[in-house]
Design an enzyme around this catalytic site. Structure first.
Site, PDB file in Angstrom:
ATOM      1  N   LYS A   1     -12.538 -10.719  -3.501  1.00 36.62           N
ATOM      2  CA  LYS A   1     -12.839  -9.791  -2.396  1.00 36.62           C
ATOM      3  C   LYS A   1     -11.741  -8.728  -2.293  1.00 36.62           C
ATOM      4  O   LYS A   1     -10.660  -8.887  -2.880  1.00 36.62           O
ATOM      5  CB  LYS A   1     -12.944 -10.591  -1.093  1.00 36.62           C
ATOM      6  CG  LYS A   1     -11.677 -11.359  -0.767  1.00 36.62           C
ATOM      7  CD  LYS A   1     -11.902 -12.432   0.289  1.00 36.62           C
ATOM      8  CE  LYS A   1     -10.610 -13.169   0.558  1.00 36.62           C
ATOM      9  NZ  LYS A   1     -10.775 -14.217   1.567  1.00 36.62           N
TER      10      LYS A   1
ATOM     11  N   TYR B   1      13.216  11.087   8.071  1.00 33.00           N
ATOM     12  CA  TYR B   1      12.814  11.425   9.452  1.00 33.00           C
ATOM     13  C   TYR B   1      13.669  10.672  10.440  1.00 33.00           C
ATOM     14  O   TYR B   1      13.977   9.493  10.250  1.00 33.00           O
ATOM     15  CB  TYR B   1      11.346  11.052   9.674  1.00 33.00           C
ATOM     16  CG  TYR B   1      10.389  11.980   8.971  1.00 33.00           C
ATOM     17  CD1 TYR B   1      10.188  13.279   9.442  1.00 33.00           C
ATOM     18  CD2 TYR B   1       9.693  11.552   7.850  1.00 33.00           C
ATOM     19  CE1 TYR B   1       9.301  14.130   8.793  1.00 33.00           C
ATOM     20  CE2 TYR B   1       8.805  12.398   7.208  1.00 33.00           C
ATOM     21  CZ  TYR B   1       8.614  13.682   7.678  1.00 33.00           C
ATOM     22  OH  TYR B   1       7.740  14.516   7.044  1.00 33.00           O
TER      23      TYR B   1
HETATM   24  C1  LIG Z   1     -10.106 -15.315   1.098  1.00 30.99           C
HETATM   25  C2  LIG Z   1     -10.754 -16.626   1.106  1.00 30.99           C
HETATM   26  C3  LIG Z   1     -10.295 -17.647   0.260  1.00 30.99           C
HETATM   27  C4  LIG Z   1      -9.051 -17.515  -0.604  1.00 30.99           C
HETATM   28  O1  LIG Z   1      -7.913 -17.765   0.154  1.00 30.99           O
HETATM   29  P1  LIG Z   1      -6.451 -17.676  -0.517  1.00 30.99           P
HETATM   30  O2  LIG Z   1      -5.549 -18.080   0.579  1.00 30.99           O
HETATM   31  O3  LIG Z   1      -6.288 -16.238  -0.900  1.00 30.99           O
HETATM   32  O4  LIG Z   1      -6.453 -18.572  -1.679  1.00 30.99           O
HETATM   33  C5  LIG Z   1     -11.003 -18.824   0.230  1.00 30.99           C
HETATM   34  N1  LIG Z   1     -12.092 -19.007   1.001  1.00 30.99           N
HETATM   35  C6  LIG Z   1     -12.558 -18.061   1.827  1.00 30.99           C
HETATM   36  C7  LIG Z   1     -13.771 -18.324   2.646  1.00 30.99           C
HETATM   37  C8  LIG Z   1     -11.904 -16.836   1.923  1.00 30.99           C
HETATM   38  O5  LIG Z   1     -12.361 -15.921   2.755  1.00 30.99           O
END
Ligand SMILES: *Cc1c(COP(=O)(O)O)cnc(C)c1O
Length: 375
Positions: free
Chosen positions: A40, A264
């Site tokens: 994702k 800045y």
């Molecule tokens: C993002 C996500 C993961 C992965 O989690 P990590 O901590 O990055 O390994 C697993 N399950 C779901 C439902 C997620 O949304």
């Protein structure tokens, strides 16, 4: 790998390290456990397409995304394995998800009705059970209320192929919360109206997969560990190989007089004669602005403190005492340079956040360059 010597700043993605991290998770979880690689947010900012290209030959069960669009992109680059959308689909997004042959995760009966309505042939779904995360999923306490409705809705159009929950505290070395959620999950599983063997049962993110292989069930869902983030350092010494490096060119080197101010607000003032290097990277690239006056860059294998506030496009570092720094040198904001390394977790800790936010915050202005890619 080449940046043509022109690019001012970039992200290097080490695909060998990515593959090695995938294998570490597989070894820990067990060879029979399905690996759902979470890609994702464009592969945690590193490029979902290249991540999938690197991992697909290793045989993951499938991939996890957050949106229908992300899933459709994977199909567009030829992914044939299951792709699960882990966030609830907003009403109206079912058609795109169905068209791409994605697997929906279902948190309420109305969503399953919409999914069935979008099906032309047959569609898969996984049921999410909320055991404490509180953002999505059917209530683990109320299986008797929602399971009969689910069962009624099963048809040739919608096939129930998986069930999962999500741990809220897998990065906490005290496993109490994970054990409690697991018990809630387990107690719901036994009440489901379909045989357990018909469903892919999964719960563990990276932290849980590494720390508690006993909750690996049928599948694990690693994300951050694949990308070199360590959500929960363990005593066993298993640590991910760094995958992302953020580099920027030195644009200018100047010797400054005592009293010269940087950035800045002129928040930094040279106490004596110093040598400053101006780097071609800023918060407009996703470098956290809070690293101003707090972070470091590596130049010629040495640590150079960031002085003054970070600008949108530029960052100034103090290179006094690092011989030979000159325009055109490469500075490392995240990653290795010689013996020194700045991990994504170090950067995150300095600015009070998590590696996930640093990686997914890396901006589109930084080209992603692959290292150790295989054709
Ligand atoms: C993002 C996500 C993961 C992965 O989690 P990590 O901590 O990055 O390994 C697993 N399950 C779901 C439902 C997620 O949304």
């Amino acid at each position: 790998m080449s940046n043509g010597g022109k690019t001012r700043a970039w992200v290097e993605v080490d695909l060998d390290a990515l593959r090695a991290n995938f294998e570490m998770i597989r070894e820990r979880a067990g060879a029979s456990v399905a690996l759902i690689a979470m890609v994702k947010a464009d592969g945690y900012g590193l490029g979902a397409e290249r991540v999938v290209r690197a991992l697909d030959p290793l045989g993951p069960w499938g991939y996890g995304v957050a949106t229908a669009e992300e899933g459709a992109v994977l199909r567009g680059c030829g992914v044939e394995r299951p792709v699960v959308v882990f966030s609830p689909l907003p009403p109206g997004a079912e058609e795109e998800a169905a068209g791409a042959g994605l697997t929906a995760s279902i948190s309420e009966l109305a969503a399953l009705d919409r999914w069935a309505a979008a099906a032309e042939g047959s569609l898969d779904f996984h049921v999410e059970i909320d055991t404490g995360m509180g953002r999505s999923g059917f209530d683990w306490r109320a299986v008797d209320r929602w399971a009969p409705g689910l069962e009624q809705r099963l048809s040739d159009r919608v096939r129930w192929t998986g069930v999962f929950t999500h741990f809220h505290s897998a990065d906490d070395p005290d496993g109490g919360a994970v054990a409690e959620q697991w018990e809630r999950f387990r107690s719901s599983l036994v009440k489901l109206p379909v045989p357990r063997s018909d469903l892919l049962v999964h719960a563990a993110n990276s932290a849980a997969a590494l720390r508690w292989p006993e909750y690996a069930a049928d599948g694990v869902r690693p994300g951050i560990f694949l990308y070199g983030g360590d959500p929960a350092p363990r005593a066993d010494g298993i640590a991910p190989r760094p995958v992302a490096a953020v580099r920027a060119r030195v644009l200018l080197v100047r010797d400054v007089e005592p009293g010269t101010t940087a950035g800045y607000g002129a928040s930094y003032r040279a106490a004596e004669r110093e040598r400053w290097a101006t780097l071609g990277i800023g918060y407009g690239d996703g470098l956290p602005r809070a690293l101003g006056g707090a972070g470091e860059a590596l130049i010629r294998g040495r640590r150079a403190p960031i002085v003054g506030r970070i600008s949108m496009d530029l960052t100034v570092v103090d290179v006094t005492g690092i011989p030979g720094v000159s325009a055109g040198d490469t500075a490392t904001l995240i990653g290795r340079d010689g013996e020194e390394v700045i991990t994504v977790d170090e950067v995150a800790a300095r600015v009070g956040t998590i590696g996930y936010e640093i990686l997914t915050g890396l901006g589109p202005r930084l080209p992603r360059l692959e290292r150790n890619g295989r054709a």
